[in-house]
Write a protein that holds these residues in place. Sequence first.
Motif, PDB file in Angstrom:
ATOM      1  N   VAL A   1       0.759  -1.030  -0.003  1.00 28.20           N
ATOM      2  CA  VAL A   1       0.058  -0.201  -0.031  1.00 28.20           C
ATOM      3  C   VAL A   1       0.889   1.330   0.008  1.00 28.20           C
ATOM      4  O   VAL A   1       1.862   1.264   0.794  1.00 28.20           O
ATOM      5  N   ASN A   2       0.392   2.173  -0.795  1.00 31.57           N
ATOM      6  CA  ASN A   2       1.022   3.633  -0.751  1.00 31.57           C
ATOM      7  C   ASN A   2       1.511   4.083   0.724  1.00 31.57           C
ATOM      8  O   ASN A   2       0.585   4.064   1.525  1.00 31.57           O
ATOM      9  N   SER A   3       2.632   4.543   0.881  1.00 33.83           N
ATOM     10  CA  SER A   3       2.830   5.045   2.222  1.00 33.83           C
ATOM     11  C   SER A   3       2.151   6.365   2.530  1.00 33.83           C
ATOM     12  O   SER A   3       1.613   6.258   3.781  1.00 33.83           O
ATOM     13  N   ARG A   4       1.701   7.068   1.705  1.00 32.16           N
ATOM     14  CA  ARG A   4       0.694   8.203   1.818  1.00 32.16           C
ATOM     15  C   ARG A   4      -0.585   7.502   2.408  1.00 32.16           C
ATOM     16  O   ARG A   4      -1.282   8.386   3.266  1.00 32.16           O
ATOM     17  N   THR A   5      -0.956   6.627   1.517  1.00 27.33           N
ATOM     18  CA  THR A   5      -2.227   6.121   1.825  1.00 27.33           C
ATOM     19  C   THR A   5      -2.454   5.587   3.411  1.00 27.33           C
ATOM     20  O   THR A   5      -3.350   5.793   4.006  1.00 27.33           O
ATOM     21  N   MET A   6      -1.306   4.530   3.739  1.00 26.78           N
ATOM     22  CA  MET A   6      -1.200   4.163   4.999  1.00 26.78           C
ATOM     23  C   MET A   6      -0.973   5.178   6.001  1.00 26.78           C
ATOM     24  O   MET A   6      -1.740   4.912   7.002  1.00 26.78           O
ATOM     25  N   SER A   7      -0.377   5.961   5.956  1.00 33.89           N
ATOM     26  CA  SER A   7      -0.217   7.183   6.798  1.00 33.89           C
ATOM     27  C   SER A   7      -1.540   7.601   6.988  1.00 33.89           C
ATOM     28  O   SER A   7      -2.110   8.110   8.076  1.00 33.89           O
ATOM     29  N   GLY A   8      -2.203   8.263   6.012  1.00 32.39           N
ATOM     30  CA  GLY A   8      -3.570   8.661   6.018  1.00 32.39           C
ATOM     31  C   GLY A   8      -4.594   7.872   6.817  1.00 32.39           C
ATOM     32  O   GLY A   8      -5.307   8.330   7.543  1.00 32.39           O
ATOM     33  N   ILE A   9      -4.585   6.518   6.711  1.00 30.76           N
ATOM     34  CA  ILE A   9      -5.194   5.556   7.388  1.00 30.76           C
ATOM     35  C   ILE A   9      -4.987   5.618   8.789  1.00 30.76           C
ATOM     36  O   ILE A   9      -5.909   5.715   9.500  1.00 30.76           O
ATOM     37  N   TYR A  10      -3.967   5.723   9.213  1.00 32.30           N
ATOM     38  CA  TYR A  10      -3.296   5.767  10.524  1.00 32.30           C
ATOM     39  C   TYR A  10      -3.845   6.850  11.361  1.00 32.30           C
ATOM     40  O   TYR A  10      -4.114   7.068  12.629  1.00 32.30           O
ATOM     41  N   HIS A  11      -3.698   8.156  10.415  1.00 29.51           N
ATOM     42  CA  HIS A  11      -3.908   9.564  11.296  1.00 29.51           C
ATOM     43  C   HIS A  11      -5.501   9.885  11.165  1.00 29.51           C
ATOM     44  O   HIS A  11      -5.665  10.814  11.838  1.00 29.51           O
ATOM     45  N   ASP A  12      -6.108   9.282  10.264  1.00 23.46           N
ATOM     46  CA  ASP A  12      -7.679   9.469  10.164  1.00 23.46           C
ATOM     47  C   ASP A  12      -8.517   8.360   9.742  1.00 23.46           C
ATOM     48  O   ASP A  12      -8.763   8.023   8.795  1.00 23.46           O
ATOM     49  N   PRO A  13      -9.002   7.741  10.941  1.00 24.60           N
ATOM     50  CA  PRO A  13      -9.382   6.424  10.679  1.00 24.60           C
ATOM     51  C   PRO A  13     -11.273   6.729  10.217  1.00 24.60           C
ATOM     52  O   PRO A  13     -11.788   5.796   9.904  1.00 24.60           O
ATOM     53  N   TYR A  14     -11.592   8.075   9.702  1.00 25.24           N
ATOM     54  CA  TYR A  14     -12.710   8.105   9.046  1.00 25.24           C
ATOM     55  C   TYR A  14     -12.331   8.243   7.410  1.00 25.24           C
ATOM     56  O   TYR A  14     -13.563   8.529   6.772  1.00 25.24           O
ATOM     57  N   ARG A  15     -11.042   8.107   7.088  1.00 28.98           N
ATOM     58  CA  ARG A  15     -11.063   8.332   5.856  1.00 28.98           C
ATOM     59  C   ARG A  15     -11.701   7.141   4.827  1.00 28.98           C
ATOM     60  O   ARG A  15     -11.539   6.333   5.035  1.00 28.98           O
ATOM     61  N   ASP A  16     -11.977   7.678   3.493  1.00 35.93           N
ATOM     62  CA  ASP A  16     -12.524   6.852   2.752  1.00 35.93           C
ATOM     63  C   ASP A  16     -11.325   5.967   1.954  1.00 35.93           C
ATOM     64  O   ASP A  16     -10.270   6.626   1.417  1.00 35.93           O
ATOM     65  N   VAL A  17     -11.486   4.789   1.979  1.00 39.39           N
ATOM     66  CA  VAL A  17     -10.511   3.813   1.408  1.00 39.39           C
ATOM     67  C   VAL A  17     -10.954   2.906   0.460  1.00 39.39           C
ATOM     68  O   VAL A  17     -12.025   2.170   0.773  1.00 39.39           O
ATOM     69  N   ALA A  18     -10.514   2.504  -0.558  1.00 33.24           N
ATOM     70  CA  ALA A  18     -10.987   1.442  -1.341  1.00 33.24           C
ATOM     71  C   ALA A  18     -11.060   0.109  -0.862  1.00 33.24           C
ATOM     72  O   ALA A  18     -10.331  -0.131  -0.122  1.00 33.24           O
ATOM     73  N   TYR A  19     -12.097  -0.594  -1.402  1.00 31.41           N
ATOM     74  CA  TYR A  19     -12.197  -2.062  -0.817  1.00 31.41           C
ATOM     75  C   TYR A  19     -10.865  -2.755  -1.349  1.00 31.41           C
ATOM     76  O   TYR A  19     -10.504  -3.494  -0.345  1.00 31.41           O
ATOM     77  N   SER A  20     -10.469  -2.465  -2.313  1.00 26.86           N
ATOM     78  CA  SER A  20      -9.081  -3.199  -2.795  1.00 26.86           C
ATOM     79  C   SER A  20      -7.804  -3.111  -1.673  1.00 26.86           C
ATOM     80  O   SER A  20      -7.350  -4.104  -1.341  1.00 26.86           O
ATOM     81  N   THR A  21      -7.890  -1.945  -1.340  1.00 24.23           N
ATOM     82  CA  THR A  21      -6.843  -1.549  -0.421  1.00 24.23           C
ATOM     83  C   THR A  21      -7.061  -2.430   0.950  1.00 24.23           C
ATOM     84  O   THR A  21      -6.467  -2.908   1.628  1.00 24.23           O
TER      85      THR A  21
END
Length: 70
Positions: free
Chosen positions: A27-47
């Motif tokens: 997973v892209n590092s920016r995507t993972m960082s965003g997930i860790y810092h914003d648990p309400y972030r929209d994330v693709a099902y594939s991710t």
Amino acid sequence: MRQRLKIREVAEAKGWTQSKLQRAADVNSRTMSGIYHDPYRDVAYSTLAKIARVLEVEVGELVEMVPDEE
């Protein structure tokens, strides 16, 4: 109700750091960082599916529904 990601909690309970999980799940590092810092972030099902596979859980275990803030 809205969706809240529990990826950080599940990963930490299983001994995974953010960077190790990011690399293992490809997973892209920016995507993972965003997930860790914003648990309400929209994330693709594939991710979510890639992360769940690495953590050996079902995708549904990475998400919970919480009441909207008023």
